[in-house]
Design a protein around this motif. Structure first.
Motif, short mmCIF file in Angstrom:
data_model
loop_
_atom_site.label_atom_id
_atom_site.label_comp_id
_atom_site.label_asym_id
_atom_site.label_seq_id
_atom_site.Cartn_x
_atom_site.Cartn_y
_atom_site.Cartn_z
N VAL B 45 32.23 18.99 6.99
CA VAL B 45 31.43 19.49 8.10
C VAL B 45 30.06 18.84 8.15
O VAL B 45 29.41 18.64 7.13
CB VAL B 45 31.33 21.04 8.06
N TYR B 69 27.46 18.42 5.15
CA TYR B 69 26.26 17.59 5.21
C TYR B 69 25.22 18.23 6.12
O TYR B 69 25.43 18.37 7.33
CB TYR B 69 26.58 16.17 5.68
N HIS B 70 24.12 18.63 5.52
CA HIS B 70 23.01 19.14 6.33
C HIS B 70 22.39 17.99 7.10
O HIS B 70 22.03 16.97 6.52
CB HIS B 70 21.95 19.78 5.42
N SER B 71 22.30 18.15 8.41
CA SER B 71 21.94 17.04 9.28
C SER B 71 20.78 17.43 10.19
O SER B 71 20.51 18.61 10.39
CB SER B 71 23.14 16.65 10.14
N PRO B 72 20.13 16.43 10.77
CA PRO B 72 19.06 16.76 11.71
C PRO B 72 19.61 17.53 12.91
O PRO B 72 20.79 17.43 13.25
CB PRO B 72 18.51 15.40 12.14
N GLU B 74 19.67 17.48 16.11
CA GLU B 74 20.34 16.96 17.31
C GLU B 74 21.48 16.02 16.99
O GLU B 74 21.95 15.28 17.83
CB GLU B 74 19.30 16.26 18.19
N THR B 75 21.92 15.99 15.71
CA THR B 75 22.80 14.90 15.30
C THR B 75 24.22 15.31 14.90
O THR B 75 24.97 14.49 14.39
CB THR B 75 22.20 14.17 14.08
N ALA B 78 26.90 13.00 16.05
CA ALA B 78 26.73 11.63 15.57
C ALA B 78 27.03 11.53 14.08
O ALA B 78 27.71 10.60 13.63
CB ALA B 78 25.31 11.14 15.87
N VAL B 79 26.51 12.47 13.31
CA VAL B 79 26.79 12.45 11.87
C VAL B 79 28.30 12.62 11.65
O VAL B 79 28.91 11.92 10.83
CB VAL B 79 26.00 13.56 11.14
N SER B 81 30.59 11.67 13.65
CA SER B 81 31.21 10.39 14.01
C SER B 81 31.16 9.43 12.84
O SER B 81 32.13 8.70 12.56
CB SER B 81 30.48 9.74 15.20
N GLY B 82 30.03 9.44 12.15
CA GLY B 82 29.89 8.55 10.99
C GLY B 82 30.82 8.94 9.86
O GLY B 82 31.44 8.09 9.22
N ILE B 83 30.92 10.24 9.63
CA ILE B 83 31.83 10.71 8.57
C ILE B 83 33.26 10.28 8.91
O ILE B 83 34.00 9.77 8.08
CB ILE B 83 31.74 12.25 8.43
N ARG B 84 33.60 10.49 10.19
CA ARG B 84 34.95 10.12 10.64
C ARG B 84 35.19 8.63 10.40
O ARG B 84 36.26 8.22 9.91
CB ARG B 84 35.08 10.45 12.12
N ALA B 113 23.91 13.57 21.78
CA ALA B 113 24.82 13.04 20.76
C ALA B 113 26.23 13.56 20.98
O ALA B 113 27.21 12.84 20.79
CB ALA B 113 24.32 13.44 19.37
#
Lengths: 390, 298, 610
Positions: B45, B69-72, B74-75, B78-79, B81-84, B113
């Motif tokens: 997640v 993953y704690h994320s910013p 608005e992301t 996007a985060v 997407s990167g994990i994927r 995003a």
């Protein structure tokens, strides 16, 4: 194999040779060609990577964070406004200790709109926890891009490879492309220390109270300090394999110099030419190139600059209300030297927004330095703007 | 069986642990618990700023037994997407990448995003748990705040003046393979949608109504009842949209009057009969529009 | 996630990357709460209104789970004759059923009947081992006497029942018509009691064959002689020939003798006795009118049975007040229509009965279009109903002629306390001679209470140091009847701590139920009803089991897991093995969602720390 290529493509080649796995990027002049070439490489299968065509630089860096956290070698490229937009997420990559590599093509910030080079974009990100490496040539761009991954993954910190807009990004130079096998030997596949893994489920970056936050920052600082040493080792290793050594700093004709220019980026190349001419005329002028801005090579600069009477720092950037950023950093690096060995540091603001820094401009800086030296070794209180209309 | 027995349809595995820091009666916590039951342990997640930043536990704790993953703010998309992308490179097609965001992180700051990821049809499941305001910062209005509601930035004298953003239609307009709404009061429907979404490739969007006792000014024990009333009144209908085109209601919505739902919540306590009547009219009008979508496919 | 994992990279107390290494289980979030949910079974309203004191909800729960054997065992703990009560009890449990606020009440009696009938097919039980030394006499084998004897025998006493009539059953045999309660059902239920060890001696009437002197050999006596003296109508002409009293009439039919009635019968009365008289007379071949002074809904009988009577052809004249009974001479004087020919009464009677008439007046409401107002005689409401037989069913009262003189009683009731104790030591009483409604349920309930009283009495008499039980605790709710299960303390159904409060409809979360129509029992078509065959055919076993699933199980956890599913704090779990629910108060924040979402009010919120 040698190939004539633009600096932007040297980045692309470095990324390809590093076997980058995830690229997330958004177009911005003058960086665009970096990702255009990578798109081509990905779609042709030359590079087996997932290319995420994100809708903003902010998301580009966010996607790199997700990918890097999940163990992938991740890359993005940007410039100027795009880098500024990423600012929050740059902190996330730094604090999150993610070995992301980013190429930033130095471009001035708006307004007014300007696509030409200066360093204010990257230097504005000084405190985001990124390692910053400024390149002088397309060859150095390619070499540094590959080295950046090795450095980043060794110390768990993100690395920004910086190159000047147009002077490098769009200028074609012959570049020696190392063999893939050799690069693979230099830079094996990434093995993440810890990553997002369903077999070892953990949270990353949870709330840290005042009781622990400071220690986390201390570890980040220690990693930065480690990066100085590690980079020296990497440069040595690279040099041993490929014969090119571009260290954190480089001294050029510094022996016995009464004035040492301190430069970064392509101004260095122009300065080499000026130094050569002046040395030929017998003037005791030399040059120190600063490649690594973060971590700041404080000790190396002290060694290189101690005992030299005058140092002239050429800053293609400005911290409004204070002065040239390299000059400030160098002054504070030298402050603890014994007074008799401490150079007088003269700061010059040059070439903002892509204005040419010609040999004449550099000679003007040197002339002003000499004049100030003659007037009692006292540098100007404020950095001087050179090449501006009166 | 007259009692609607659901226990056999709820996976027994628990991926969320007790001791988390959600407020008592938190709808968003229950939403996560149920969604994870539907997804199972092969889930990662991306968690942007939201109440769950706290609920997930302070370092070195985690209240969920999946990588998070704690994320910013608005992301999330996007985060995710990167994990994927990283998992794709590792050949892992089994793990579900979940973006888990509140309404602020979805409707407002994270919309760009999210739109980008949805337009690219990133292979992620994006769940918005909607408590209809910025609750973690202390109840400020978001574009998910309903018309007429009090928040600290829409004081009772000037309550929220705009209708809630139609996020489902926005997501459907991206032509993603699956978008749906769900309610914590209907766990079987919610988990069925999660399981269905899990089996689909591409961007999947799930919008879950998650009442917030402190933010809605209700008793801690009313969470499920309100999440149920929101559905039964057609204020928050349960729907599915496939490929952005095929709209479907997930159940019969009796269309109970909105007044009891409104009256139970302190955030609406300044509203009089006229305003409540207006809410009813708006709900009825929106329902007609939804019916047209279901009939025609828009 | 393991509770704690090593992290080899710790420096300055933190890892290189800020990853978690433990769960949130270290946070005792339960300390936040100021209210605490408790699994607390409450009393279902059906249990609390059952005059027998049956754990109806528990029985329904077992049936729902398909545990029919255990269900009838539970039922038989409290009720010795469920096949009988499933047929003729007026089931107040259904009137109090919370489900009536949702769709229709659960047809408890149909499920009870199914279980009762299943129990009839079971092999007869072995006799209960006598573990007590006391001996009890029970006078009267009606439901009160049988219940008392049954419970005492099951407690291990020796019990003798003395019945004045030829066969046991009392009112069940001599008052309830066979089309309501087939004799095979009654016989089999009594047979089961006999098998357990209840000794029943018939034809032994108190004051004649049975003397008080003889009874002194028993440790204790339960008086359950019933109320079988009919009340008079109190109008002119009540002493004319052709007048019969309802209980006598039904007794004769029940005894298999044919009472003599005419072809036209008028029944006066307003309760189930009147209704049964009318339907019995109908079956004996008469044309029947029933005169009732009140409106339809005031009729003190099961509305379904009222409907059946009408479908069978009983003409009910509501709001009609009898004024006098006229003999045939008077009838002739007044020019009344000559009544139809006298018929032979159905069973054996010779044609008798004089033409006579019941003069009555129809009432109307003072404000016919308004609400209420007092009934007043309607204009032209006077009429004379011609008949050969008038059956008066104005209620019944006990016959105290044979009671000992020193037993405290007034004209209609023997004074007893809640354990059936009379003013005379060792003598207990119940059923129709004490103050309570004359229903089978109350009779069975009073027999049970007296059995408990007699148990305590005999144990004390035997020198045992008896601790008096909390009688309030034996009741279901505040006013329900005593529970043998609670008295004996071996409840097989309750899963959680109990609180003796009724779970009212406000504790039911209707959102968790789907409408499901109440199963309707099949009845024989009126045109097919011949003689005294049973009219109500009941539900099939499958239907009855399905009906039991309609039960809300008010107040009692039936393991639906809604609490567990909706807990935002993962604080409710089911234990391995016994599957019992447990709430982890270490983590429960006391939000109360579980209590609200419990469909049946089996979770209560209690103040924390006070």
């Amino acid at each position: 194999m040698k190939k004539v290529m633009m600096g932007n493509h040297a980045v692309s080649w470095g990324v390809k040779l590093a076997r980058t796995e995830v690229i997330a990027a958004y177009p911005i002049t003058p960086q665009t060609q970096v990702v255009e070439a990578l798109s081509e490489m990905c779609s042709s299968g030359e590079l087996a990577a997932r290319f995420i065509k994100v809708e903003s630089e902010h998301s580009a860096m966010a996607a790199c964070i997700g990918a890097s956290a999940t163990g992938a070698r991740a890359f993005t490229a940007t410039s100027s406004q795009g880098l500024a937009l990423m600012h929050e997420v740059l902190h996330w990559a730094g604090g999150g200790r993610l070995p992301i590599v980013m190429a930033n093509v130095n471009r001035a910030l708006a307004p007014a709109w300007n696509v030409w080079t200066d360093q204010n974009d990257s230097l504005s990100q000084r405190d985001t926890g990124w390692i910053q490496l400024y390149c002088e040539s397309n060859q150095e761009v390619l070499d540094t891009t590959i080295q950046a991954f090795k450095l980043a993954e060794a110390v768990d910190l993100p690395v920004m490879v910086v190159l000047d807009a147009f002077y490098l990004s769009h200028t074609s130079e012959p570049v020696d492309i190392p063999d893939q096998e050799a690069v693979d030997a230099f830079l094996p596949r990434r093995v993440a220390r810890v990553k997002m893994d369903v077999n070892d489920p953990r949270s990353f970056g949870a709330l840290a109270t005042p009781a622990v936050y400071m220690e986390m920052r201390l570890r980040q600082q220690e990693a930065m300090e480690l990066a100085r040493v590690t980079y020296d080792e990497i440069v040595e290793e690279w040099g041993g394999m490929f014969g090119r050594r571009n260290g954190a700093i480089e001294s050029y004709h510094a022996e016995g110099a009464e004035i040492l220019l301190v430069t970064s980026g392509t101004i260095t190349s122009t300065s080499r030419h000026v130094v050569n001419e002046l040395r030929a005329r017998g003037e005791k002028v030399g040059l120190v190139k600063v490649k690594m801005f973060r971590p700041f090579p404080t000790e190396a600069l002290r060694v290189a600059l101690a005992g030299v009477p005058h140092v002239a720092v050429l800053d293609r950037n400005i911290s409004p209300g204070h002065g040239g950023i390299f000059a400030e950093e160098i002054r504070s690096a030298l402050y603890d030297l014994a007074p008799e060995r401490r150079p007088r540091v003269h700061g010059y603001i040059v070439g903002l927004g892509g204005r040419d820094v010609t040999p004449a401009v550099i000679e003007d800086c040197l002339a002003r330095t000499r004049a100030a030296a003659g007037a009692g070794n006292t540098p100007e209180r404020e950095d001087l703007w050179v090449g501006v209309k009166s | 069986m007259s009692q609607i027995q659901i226990k056999d349809q709820i996976p027994t595995g628990e991926l969320m642990s007790s001791g988390h820091f959600a407020c008592p009666g938190c709808g968003g916590s229950l939403a996560m618990r149920l969604v994870l039951k539907g997804l199972g342990p092969k889930t990662m997640v991306a968690l942007p700023a939201c109440c769950w930043t706290i609920v997930a536990g302070p370092w070195p704790q985690s209240s969920v037994n999946i990588p998070l993953y704690h994320s910013p703010f608005e992301t999330a998309a996007a985060v995710a997407s990167g994990i994927r992308a990283a998992l794709d490179m590792q050949g892992d097609q089994e793990t579900t990448v979940l973006a888990w965001a509140g309404d602020g992180g979805t409707f407002d700051i994270g919309l760009q995003a999210l739109s980008g990821a949805a337009e690219r049809n990133e292979n992620i499941l994006y769940v918005c748990y909607d408590n209809e305001a910025y609750m973690n910062t202390g109840i400020q209005r978001s574009s998910a705040t309903p018309w007429g509601a009090w928040t600290t930035t829409t004081p009772a004298g000037h309550p929220e003046a705009r209708p809630k953003k139609d996020i489902l239609a926005i997501m459907a307009a991206h032509r993603i393979p699956y978008a749906a709404t769900a309610s914590v009061a209907y766990p079987v429907d919610l988990i069925r949608k999660v399981e269905k979404a899990r089996a689909i490739r591409g961007t999947r969007f799930l919008h879950v109504i998650a009442p917030c006792p402190p933010g809605w000014k209700t008793s801690d024990d009313e969470t499920i009842e309100l999440a149920r009333m929101a559905v039964l009144t057609k204020i928050f209908p349960l729907m599915e949209v496939e490929d952005g085109q095929t709209w479907r209601f997930s159940m019969e919505h009796p269309g109970d009057p909105v007044e009891p739902y409104i009256k139970r919540q302190g955030r609406f306590s300044h509203l009089g009969p006229r305003e409540i009547g207006q809410i009813q009219l708006d709900v009825d009008a929106r329902w007609k529009m939804l019916e047209r979508r279901v009939e025609m496919g828009i | 996630m393991p509770e704690k994992r090593p992290d080899s990279e710790m420096v300055h107390g933190v890892p290189e990357v800020a990853v978690s290494s433990t769960t949130t289980m270290a946070n005792r979030t339960g300390s936040w709460k100021y209210t605490r949910p408790v699994f607390q079974d409450m009393v279902a309203p059906c249990n609390a209104t059952c005059a027998i004191g049956v754990d109806i909800e528990g029985t329904m729960n077992l049936v729902r789970e398909g545990r029919l054997v255990e269900a009838r065992e539970l039922l038989l703990r409290e009720n010795p004759m469920p096949a009988t009560t499933g047929r003729i009890c007026d089931h107040p449990c259904e009137s109090s059923c919370n489900r009536k606020s949702f769709d229709q009440p659960v047809a408890v009696h149909s499920v009870e009947r199914m279980l009762g009938d299943l129990a009839l097919e079971d092999p007869l039980p072995a006799a209960v081992v006598r573990i007590r030394t006391g001996k009890a006499a029970v006078i009267g084998s009606g439901p009160a006497g049988l219940a008392c004897a049954y419970h005492l025998v099951r407690m291990g006493y020796e019990v003798s029942v003395f019945e004045g009539d030829e066969e046991p059953g009392g009112t069940l045999r001599y008052r309830v018509p066979e089309f309501q309660l087939p004799r095979v059902v009654l016989d089999r239920e009594i047979e089961r009691m006999r098998a357990l060890g209840v000794d029943i001696r018939c034809g032994v009437r108190l004051g004649r064959q049975l003397t008080w002197k003889y009874l002194e050999r028993f440790d204790t006596v339960f008086l359950a002689t019933g109320a079988h003296r009919s009340r008079a109508l109190g109008v002119e002409g009540e002493n004319l020939p052709g007048i019969q009293y309802g209980l006598d009439f039904l007794h004769e039919v029940g005894a298999g003798r044919a009472p003599e009635i005419g072809a036209r019968v008028v029944v006066v009365g307003g309760d189930s006795v009147a209704l049964d008289c009318a339907r019995t007379a109908l079956r004996l071949g008469a044309e029947v009118q029933l005169v009732f002074w009140g409106e339809c809904e005031k009729l003190a009988a099961d509305p379904a049975e009222v409907l059946e009577a009408e479908r069978e052809g009983v003409e009910i004249l509501y709001q009609t007040v009898p004024l006098a009974i006229r003999g045939s001479e008077q009838m002739a004087e007044e020019g009344a229509r000559e009544p139809a020919n006298t018929i032979s009464a159905g069973i054996s009677g010779a044609p008798t009965g004089m033409p006579m008439g019941l003069e009555c007046i129809r009432m109307t409401l003072e404000k016919p279009d308004g609400y209420g107002g007092d009934p007043i005689p309607a204009e032209d409401g006077r009429q004379v109903l011609s008949a050969q037989t008038v059956i008066i069913a104005m209620g019944e009262e006990p016959d105290f002629d044979l009671l000992p003189l020193d037993l405290k009683h007034d004209q209609v009731r023997v004074a007893v306390d809640e354990l059936g104790r009379t003013s005379k030591s060792a003598v207990f009483a119940g059923g129709g001679i004490v103050e309570e409604p004359h229903t089978i349920a109350h009779a069975l309930g009073s027999g049970k209470r007296a059995a408990i009283g007699m148990d305590l009495y005999m144990r004390e008499r035997a020198g045992e140091k008896v601790e008096a039980p909390s009688l309030a605790g034996l009741r279901y709710g505040r006013v329900g009847n005593f529970s043998i299960t609670r008295y004996r303390g071996d409840d097989p159904v309750r899963r959680t701590g109990e609180v003796n409060e009724v779970a009212g409809v406000e504790r039911i979360n209707m959102a968790h139920f789907a409408p499901m129509p109440r199963r309707v029992e099949r009845r024989m078509k009126p045109s097919d009803r011949e003689g005294f065959e049973e009219v109500n055919l009941g539900l099939t076993q499958k239907e009855a089991v399905a009906e039991a699933t309609r039960c809300f199980n008010c107040g009692t956890c039936n393991q639906c897991e809604m609490c567990l599913i909706f807990c935002p704090d993962v604080a409710i779990t089911r234990r391995e093995g016994d599957k019992k629910f447990s709430i982890s108060y270490k983590y429960c924040k006391g939000c109360g969602v579980c209590a609200v979402e419990c469909p049946r009010g089996a979770i209560s919120m209690t103040r924390e720390g006070l």
